[in-house]
Enzyme design. Structure first.
Site, PDB file in Angstrom:
ATOM      1  CB  CYS A  60       7.126  -2.971   5.233  1.00  0.00           C
ATOM      2  SG  CYS A  60       8.244  -2.495   6.635  1.00  0.00           S
ATOM      3  CG  ASP A  61       3.210  -2.629  -0.344  1.00  0.00           C
ATOM      4  OD1 ASP A  61       3.890  -3.338  -1.299  1.00  0.00           O
ATOM      5  OD2 ASP A  61       2.214  -2.388  -0.183  1.00  0.00           O
TER       6      ASP A  61
END
Length: 166
Positions: A60-61
């Site tokens: 997600c980062d």
């Protein structure tokens, strides 16, 4: 309905699957200052909506950083990242990571986006990883439901759909 897995285990998505050509449904999510944000708030602009389970995880980062980088080169396009993370956590993460070109939004309160876009993971109260490209007339031009939630989306296909609207 899209079928996805989370760490290899099949999960249930609530809501209807969207496809290219569908009208983008409205939703209400929270900005980092707790104000409400809807699809209509970016009316007249194309949108890239990146959906992630939790901004504090590796994939997600990386996904949010990638679209933040791409957003710096886009004209008349809103780039949104939506998760169920609390707005306070999203604001902290963006500040710590220099994210300035993507607006992070929280679906934590109502799961309005998750249900409208068919990405609400029933078993976990998280959003499934997905990407939507919506034109300035609120038509979905690209929809990707990533089949394994811990995998990356097809960045090249997403950016090709975005460039088609530029």
């Amino acid at each position: 309905m899209a079928k996805i897995t989370f760490k290899g285990k099949e999960v249930t998505l609530l809501g209807s699957e969207l496809k290219a050509g569908d009208k983008a449904p409205d939703f209400t999510v929270l900005a980092n200052d707790l104000s409400e944000v809807t699809l209509a708030d970016s009316k007249g602009r194309a949108r890239l909506i990146s959906v992630v389970p939790s901004i504090d995880t590796g994939v997600c980062d990386a996904q949010t950083r990638r679209f933040n980088e791409e957003a710096s080169q886009l004209n008349n396009m809103s780039v949104l990242t939506i998760s169920t993370d609390l707005p306070f956590a999203q604001r902290r993460w963006c500040g710590a990571n220099g994210i300035e070109n993507v607006q992070t939004l929280s679906d934590h309160r109502d799961m309005s986006f998750g249900e409208a876009y068919g990405v609400y993971i029933k078993e976990m109260r998280l959003l499934a990883r997905a990407v939507f490209v919506i034109d300035s007339n609120d038509q979905v031009t690209y929809a990707e439901y990533v089949s394994e939630a811990t995998n990356h989306p097809d960045y090249e296909a997403v950016m090709e759909a975005v460039r088609a609207l530029q």
